[in-house]
Design a protein around this motif. Sequence first.
Motif, mmCIF file in Angstrom:
data_model
loop_
_atom_site.group_PDB
_atom_site.id
_atom_site.type_symbol
_atom_site.label_atom_id
_atom_site.label_comp_id
_atom_site.label_asym_id
_atom_site.label_seq_id
_atom_site.Cartn_x
_atom_site.Cartn_y
_atom_site.Cartn_z
ATOM 1 N N LEU A 56 0.807 -1.209 0.000
ATOM 2 C CA LEU A 56 0.000 0.000 0.000
ATOM 3 C C LEU A 56 0.843 1.263 0.000
ATOM 4 O O LEU A 56 0.653 2.156 -0.825
ATOM 5 C CB LEU A 56 -0.944 -0.005 1.212
ATOM 6 C CG LEU A 56 -2.027 1.064 1.246
ATOM 7 C CD1 LEU A 56 -2.960 0.920 0.055
ATOM 8 C CD2 LEU A 56 -2.820 0.962 2.544
ATOM 9 N N CYS A 57 1.815 1.349 0.906
ATOM 10 C CA CYS A 57 2.607 2.574 1.043
ATOM 11 C C CYS A 57 4.055 2.416 0.592
ATOM 12 O O CYS A 57 4.805 3.380 0.601
ATOM 13 C CB CYS A 57 2.587 3.055 2.491
ATOM 14 S SG CYS A 57 3.433 1.943 3.648
ATOM 15 N N ARG A 58 4.473 1.196 0.223
ATOM 16 C CA ARG A 58 5.822 0.906 -0.223
ATOM 17 C C ARG A 58 6.872 1.104 0.861
ATOM 18 O O ARG A 58 8.064 1.212 0.566
ATOM 19 C CB ARG A 58 6.196 1.748 -1.454
ATOM 20 C CG ARG A 58 5.347 1.454 -2.671
ATOM 21 C CD ARG A 58 5.515 0.029 -3.089
ATOM 22 N NE ARG A 58 4.713 -0.312 -4.249
ATOM 23 C CZ ARG A 58 4.535 -1.539 -4.700
ATOM 24 N NH1 ARG A 58 5.100 -2.546 -4.070
ATOM 25 N NH2 ARG A 58 3.794 -1.788 -5.756
ATOM 26 N N GLY A 59 6.442 1.142 2.117
ATOM 27 C CA GLY A 59 7.390 1.279 3.205
ATOM 28 C C GLY A 59 8.065 -0.041 3.531
ATOM 29 O O GLY A 59 7.529 -1.126 3.284
ATOM 30 N N GLU A 60 9.280 0.041 4.091
ATOM 31 C CA GLU A 60 10.007 -1.158 4.475
ATOM 32 C C GLU A 60 9.276 -1.882 5.613
ATOM 33 O O GLU A 60 8.775 -1.248 6.539
ATOM 34 C CB GLU A 60 11.422 -0.791 4.920
ATOM 35 C CG GLU A 60 12.327 -0.322 3.801
ATOM 36 C CD GLU A 60 12.809 -1.474 2.946
ATOM 37 O OE1 GLU A 60 12.587 -2.632 3.350
ATOM 38 O OE2 GLU A 60 13.380 -1.213 1.879
ATOM 39 N N ILE A 61 9.211 -3.204 5.522
ATOM 40 C CA ILE A 61 8.560 -4.022 6.552
ATOM 41 C C ILE A 61 9.629 -4.537 7.507
ATOM 42 O O ILE A 61 10.537 -5.259 7.106
ATOM 43 C CB ILE A 61 7.795 -5.199 5.921
ATOM 44 C CG1 ILE A 61 6.709 -4.669 4.962
ATOM 45 C CG2 ILE A 61 7.178 -6.074 6.997
ATOM 46 C CD1 ILE A 61 5.998 -5.762 4.203
ATOM 47 N N GLU A 62 9.530 -4.141 8.769
ATOM 48 C CA GLU A 62 10.487 -4.581 9.776
ATOM 49 C C GLU A 62 9.977 -5.753 10.594
ATOM 50 O O GLU A 62 10.759 -6.558 11.086
ATOM 51 C CB GLU A 62 10.824 -3.411 10.706
ATOM 52 C CG GLU A 62 11.466 -2.218 10.001
ATOM 53 C CD GLU A 62 11.763 -1.081 10.952
ATOM 54 O OE1 GLU A 62 11.485 -1.244 12.173
ATOM 55 O OE2 GLU A 62 12.268 -0.036 10.504
ATOM 56 N N LYS A 63 8.656 -5.862 10.715
ATOM 57 C CA LYS A 63 8.107 -6.923 11.557
ATOM 58 C C LYS A 63 6.678 -7.231 11.109
ATOM 59 O O LYS A 63 5.975 -6.361 10.617
ATOM 60 C CB LYS A 63 8.122 -6.487 13.031
ATOM 61 C CG LYS A 63 7.707 -7.577 14.012
ATOM 62 C CD LYS A 63 7.804 -7.072 15.447
ATOM 63 C CE LYS A 63 7.381 -8.141 16.442
ATOM 64 N NZ LYS A 63 7.435 -7.650 17.822
ATOM 65 N N LEU A 64 6.269 -8.488 11.268
ATOM 66 C CA LEU A 64 4.908 -8.924 10.981
ATOM 67 C C LEU A 64 4.215 -9.305 12.290
ATOM 68 O O LEU A 64 4.839 -9.872 13.191
ATOM 69 C CB LEU A 64 4.895 -10.123 10.030
ATOM 70 C CG LEU A 64 5.402 -9.906 8.604
ATOM 71 C CD1 LEU A 64 5.399 -11.224 7.852
ATOM 72 C CD2 LEU A 64 4.549 -8.888 7.886
ATOM 73 N N MET A 65 2.912 -9.007 12.360
ATOM 74 C CA MET A 65 2.138 -9.372 13.545
ATOM 75 C C MET A 65 0.817 -9.986 13.095
ATOM 76 O O MET A 65 0.115 -9.419 12.249
ATOM 77 C CB MET A 65 1.880 -8.134 14.419
ATOM 78 C CG MET A 65 1.077 -8.443 15.677
ATOM 79 S SD MET A 65 0.798 -6.964 16.688
ATOM 80 C CE MET A 65 2.473 -6.579 17.160
ATOM 81 N N HIS A 66 0.505 -11.155 13.622
ATOM 82 C CA HIS A 66 -0.747 -11.822 13.285
ATOM 83 C C HIS A 66 -1.897 -11.188 14.069
ATOM 84 O O HIS A 66 -1.777 -10.922 15.270
ATOM 85 C CB HIS A 66 -0.654 -13.315 13.618
ATOM 86 C CG HIS A 66 -1.870 -14.091 13.210
ATOM 87 N ND1 HIS A 66 -2.139 -14.409 11.907
ATOM 88 C CD2 HIS A 66 -2.895 -14.596 13.946
ATOM 89 C CE1 HIS A 66 -3.271 -15.087 11.849
ATOM 90 N NE2 HIS A 66 -3.744 -15.213 13.079
#
Length: 499
Positions: free
Chosen positions: A473-483
Amino acid sequence: MLTKMWLVSQPNSVILEIKVDPNAIGQECLEKVCEKLEIGAEADYFGLRVCPGSGPGRWLNLRNPLDPHRIPGGRLDLRVKFWVPPHLLINEPTRHQFYLHAKLDLTEGRLVVADLEVARRIVAYIAQAETGDCTPEMPPTHIYEECNKIGPQGEKPEDHVDKIIEYHCEITGMRASQAEYRLLKEISKLESFGEELFFCKPVTPQNNAHNLYSHLLYHRQQAEEPRARDEPEIDGGATVGCLATGQSVGGCGCRLSTCVGVGPHGIVVYRPACNGEQDIGVEKQSIPYTAIHRAQPARRIFQMSYVTSEGNEATLHVKMATSGQAAALYRAVTEKHAFYCCETVRTDVTEQFIRDLKGTIASIFKDSTTLGRRYVFDIRRTCREVHDRARRAAHRTAPRAAPPAAPPAAPPARVGHEKTRSRSSSSSSSSGGGGEALACRVCMDEPIDSLFLPCRHVVCCGQCAPRCNRCPLCRGEIEKLMHIFLPMEYQKNPGLIVK
């Protein structure tokens, strides 16, 4: 209406007959080819290559008219021009064309696998994709022999074929499409994945990509030199490996010339440096795209200014065999940089052109004339734009879920109960209408259940989220995922498939 027929060959040697208008440009021909192969949404990964009888092949500029005089026999090759990892490919026919080209490069030695175990797995995947499950009593030895160039060359261990059969038996039941995906996943980890080589001397049986990469494996000690060289100019036409000085002993006897590799992350200059005293194989000078300031061809010389790892400015001059090869190298550097590193293709790339003699004379009287105009680059979209376009096309063509059947009419009720029923029906209808909005934005099938941090967007399911490096959506870097867990009324929505 008059039409011109072109013969387009796939990597598996299947030839397609394409009819276009005599004045058509190359893009029209490519679009018809991709339409036949059902890869139109991801056509930007591919290109048409002209392979003359002698000399190196070249990429056809798709924005210019098709010229029969410059295309011998009216024959073109459909090839992958921009390589990407398989998880970025949306459609299965596109992955199949990637597999066919990868198999061709592997079997002909243009893509070299250094690890023997990885090579055995790749051969097993090819055999599974081509012949299906393995029968230990009658293994597909003809496939194994066809893939003899895959892996380190030289004398193979005695149990080499037995190991391939063992790997082949382990993947029994795997679909052909899944085996093709696994092969593409393996080669995407190779250092030379997506790299296009430009040799300073003509390509010969001794001076080619297979010998270069095999040479790198033969000489285990390699010199990484990101700094600027002392020579003001690299005369690739005068460098032919470790026997260039006429010595009769020493070195490995290679006949390699200096070459430049253009890949997804930057360029690599390979210089043969073999001799009897210092056997170091091939010197490699890696220059990332982020360090390049300017590049341009000047007749036979390709010039490029860049910043070294120490922060100093340096200039690279490579003398190619012909001016056409220098221009092809300049085009490859510009197009691959725009495709892999830019958000969008800039207008100074798309609008750059040259004129022939007629066009030059006509431009004297009318500067805006298009007569004799030939574009330098034909890239239209970046890697990110191609992926997003293909994902949207797949979403538009995906079958829609049928709306739930209307409940049977109920007998009239008291006024007090009508308000309660109307509120419940409105809430159910709102949750039902949000089924499509709660579907994963990548696969459009599973419900969203993963939160991206730090941007806090929830747009993917648990299967697609780990494969994303940036937020769709925003093309930002993903540092962590949360379920995360959706409310029960959304999980029971008939328009979604709940895991």
